[in-house]
Enzyme design. Sequence first.
Site, PDB file in Angstrom:
ATOM      1  N   SER A 184      21.091 -51.538 -23.907  1.00 23.50           N
ATOM      2  CA  SER A 184      20.271 -51.234 -25.154  1.00 23.50           C
ATOM      3  C   SER A 184      19.067 -51.321 -25.046  1.00 23.50           C
ATOM      4  O   SER A 184      18.046 -51.261 -25.694  1.00 23.50           O
ATOM      5  CB  SER A 184      20.414 -52.267 -26.455  1.00 23.50           C
ATOM      6  OG  SER A 184      21.145 -53.188 -26.293  1.00 23.50           O
ATOM      7  N   HIS A 212      25.491 -46.638 -27.618  1.00 21.51           N
ATOM      8  CA  HIS A 212      24.347 -46.006 -27.361  1.00 21.51           C
ATOM      9  C   HIS A 212      24.848 -44.465 -26.452  1.00 21.51           C
ATOM     10  O   HIS A 212      23.744 -44.105 -26.589  1.00 21.51           O
ATOM     11  CB  HIS A 212      23.279 -46.470 -26.229  1.00 21.51           C
ATOM     12  CG  HIS A 212      22.348 -47.989 -27.416  1.00 21.51           C
ATOM     13  ND1 HIS A 212      21.321 -47.243 -28.275  1.00 21.51           N
ATOM     14  CD2 HIS A 212      22.751 -48.707 -27.317  1.00 21.51           C
ATOM     15  CE1 HIS A 212      20.818 -48.272 -28.860  1.00 21.51           C
ATOM     16  NE2 HIS A 212      21.720 -49.501 -28.513  1.00 21.51           N
ATOM     17  N   LYS A 243      25.123 -45.524 -34.830  1.00 16.85           N
ATOM     18  CA  LYS A 243      23.428 -44.578 -34.416  1.00 16.85           C
ATOM     19  C   LYS A 243      23.608 -43.094 -34.359  1.00 16.85           C
ATOM     20  O   LYS A 243      23.715 -42.976 -35.188  1.00 16.85           O
ATOM     21  CB  LYS A 243      23.378 -45.502 -32.732  1.00 16.85           C
ATOM     22  CG  LYS A 243      23.342 -47.218 -32.922  1.00 16.85           C
ATOM     23  CD  LYS A 243      23.556 -47.718 -31.489  1.00 16.85           C
ATOM     24  CE  LYS A 243      23.561 -49.264 -31.224  1.00 16.85           C
ATOM     25  NZ  LYS A 243      22.659 -50.181 -31.811  1.00 16.85           N
TER      26      LYS A 243
HETATM   27  C1  LIG Z   1      24.828 -51.813 -26.833  1.00 15.11           C
HETATM   28  C2  LIG Z   1      25.500 -52.309 -28.109  1.00 15.11           C
HETATM   29  N1  LIG Z   1      26.700 -52.849 -28.759  1.00 15.11           N
HETATM   30  C3  LIG Z   1      27.168 -53.219 -29.886  1.00 15.11           C
HETATM   31  C4  LIG Z   1      26.487 -53.121 -31.041  1.00 15.11           C
HETATM   32  C5  LIG Z   1      25.819 -52.998 -32.431  1.00 15.11           C
HETATM   33  O1  LIG Z   1      26.554 -52.269 -33.535  1.00 15.11           O
HETATM   34  P1  LIG Z   1      26.122 -51.841 -35.008  1.00 15.11           P
HETATM   35  O2  LIG Z   1      25.035 -51.444 -34.697  1.00 15.11           O
HETATM   36  O3  LIG Z   1      27.407 -50.772 -35.144  1.00 15.11           O
HETATM   37  O4  LIG Z   1      27.287 -53.246 -34.999  1.00 15.11           O
HETATM   38  C6  LIG Z   1      24.845 -52.511 -30.364  1.00 15.11           C
HETATM   39  C7  LIG Z   1      23.209 -52.183 -31.722  1.00 15.11           C
HETATM   40  O5  LIG Z   1      23.103 -52.799 -32.601  1.00 15.11           O
HETATM   41  C8  LIG Z   1      24.506 -51.471 -28.917  1.00 15.11           C
HETATM   42  O6  LIG Z   1      23.343 -51.624 -28.933  1.00 15.11           O
END
Ligand SMILES: Cc1ncc(COP(=O)(O)O)c(C=O)c1O
Length: 394
Positions: A184, A212, A243
């Site tokens: 990310s 992502h 996302k």
């Molecule tokens: C790699 C990754 N996994 C999980 C999440 C968590 O996702 P969510 O925003 O749906 O809680 C994020 C970002 O927020 C992320 O960048």
Amino acid sequence: MSKTNPLGFLADQLDSWREAGTFQRLRKLQSACAPVSRFDGREVINLASNNYLGLTTHPKLIEAAIEATRKYGAGSGAVRTISGTMDLHLELERKIAAFKNVEACVVFQSGFAANAGTVSAILTPEDHIISDALNHASIIDGCRLSRAKIHVFPHRDMEMAEAKLAALAGVPGHKLLITDGVFSMEGDIAPLPALVELAEKYGAIMMVDDAHSSGVLGRAGRGTVDHFGLDGRVQIQVGTLSKAIGVLGGYVCGSRDLIDFLYHRARPFLFSTSHPPSVAASCIAAFDILEQEPERMRDLWKNTEYFRASLKAAGFDTGASETPIIPIMVGQAKTAFAFSRALFEEGLLATGIGFPTVAEGKARIRTIVTATHTAEQLDQATEILERVARTVLH
Ligand SMILES: Cc1ncc(COP(=O)(O)O)c(C=O)c1O
């Protein structure tokens, strides 16, 4: 007796962040999340969202939410295992499972809950986790909650990953090899084929977090497993609905047994209320759109290549980015935050990222392009970045 504030230590810490220039004020979004959005009273080009395909404002998602709210109400009223499983939740899970070509799927309230809830549910203190150093915080927290032994390998270093697995050969306990699909903060892609080979060689469970990559990589956005042709070889696939899907939530895909087990042991599933019907309905609409409007993914990648090339031509260091997440490496957190603030004044929202989100000295501006940015907006963003960099970075 004089009263002391037992939370005084928080104020001391906040003051130290203010002095260091790393204290962050929340920006107020006063419009929909779109390529140009209104933040703090100002229209700016928005390169700070995860709205990869522009679905947050898609009329079909909005209509689905309204219709579901009219029919089912504003909330589900309970956690899934008590009385909060609506037919819409199950329809969404069936749809995702079919899309990802797996037996079953369970949806969590967020991607964070999906990662943390899954890892902590399936492992015990007797088990071992082999984890990429740059995995997301929700994976790290899940690992810690499981109390399994955690073995971290340097980012994308397959030799070190193998060394960790080899050292555990013959050691009792389950082994989980875990990685983000797309990282990310770097925007690079996990070497999933090599990881899968290692997992198979050493008998480890393979888990990938495609937060992502869902809607971004693979056919119609099926994620890294599809992108690399690894169907059937990754036991646990996580994705988000927050996302590219444009709404909210996280999901876990895998075997029917995995999902039934999570129904019984994943704590966010057992102890936190399910999504409102509007969320489930919008997500269902979004998966239809992934198949019906392939031009969105094509535009996303066209914009990604265009913007990355413009930044490189302007002399910016975009690190190892291979995806729409394009960092501009800056170094010190204070500089990254000052850069971000100055960009905003000139009409561009691009987030400054510093410790603890990335390592000390690796601060950056993170940009994310979407399918719906125009070439003019991206040109304007590059021009603003170049102009502001001349004063802030030199
Ligand atoms: C790699 C990754 N996994 C999980 C999440 C968590 O996702 P969510 O925003 O749906 O809680 C994020 C970002 O927020 C992320 O960048």
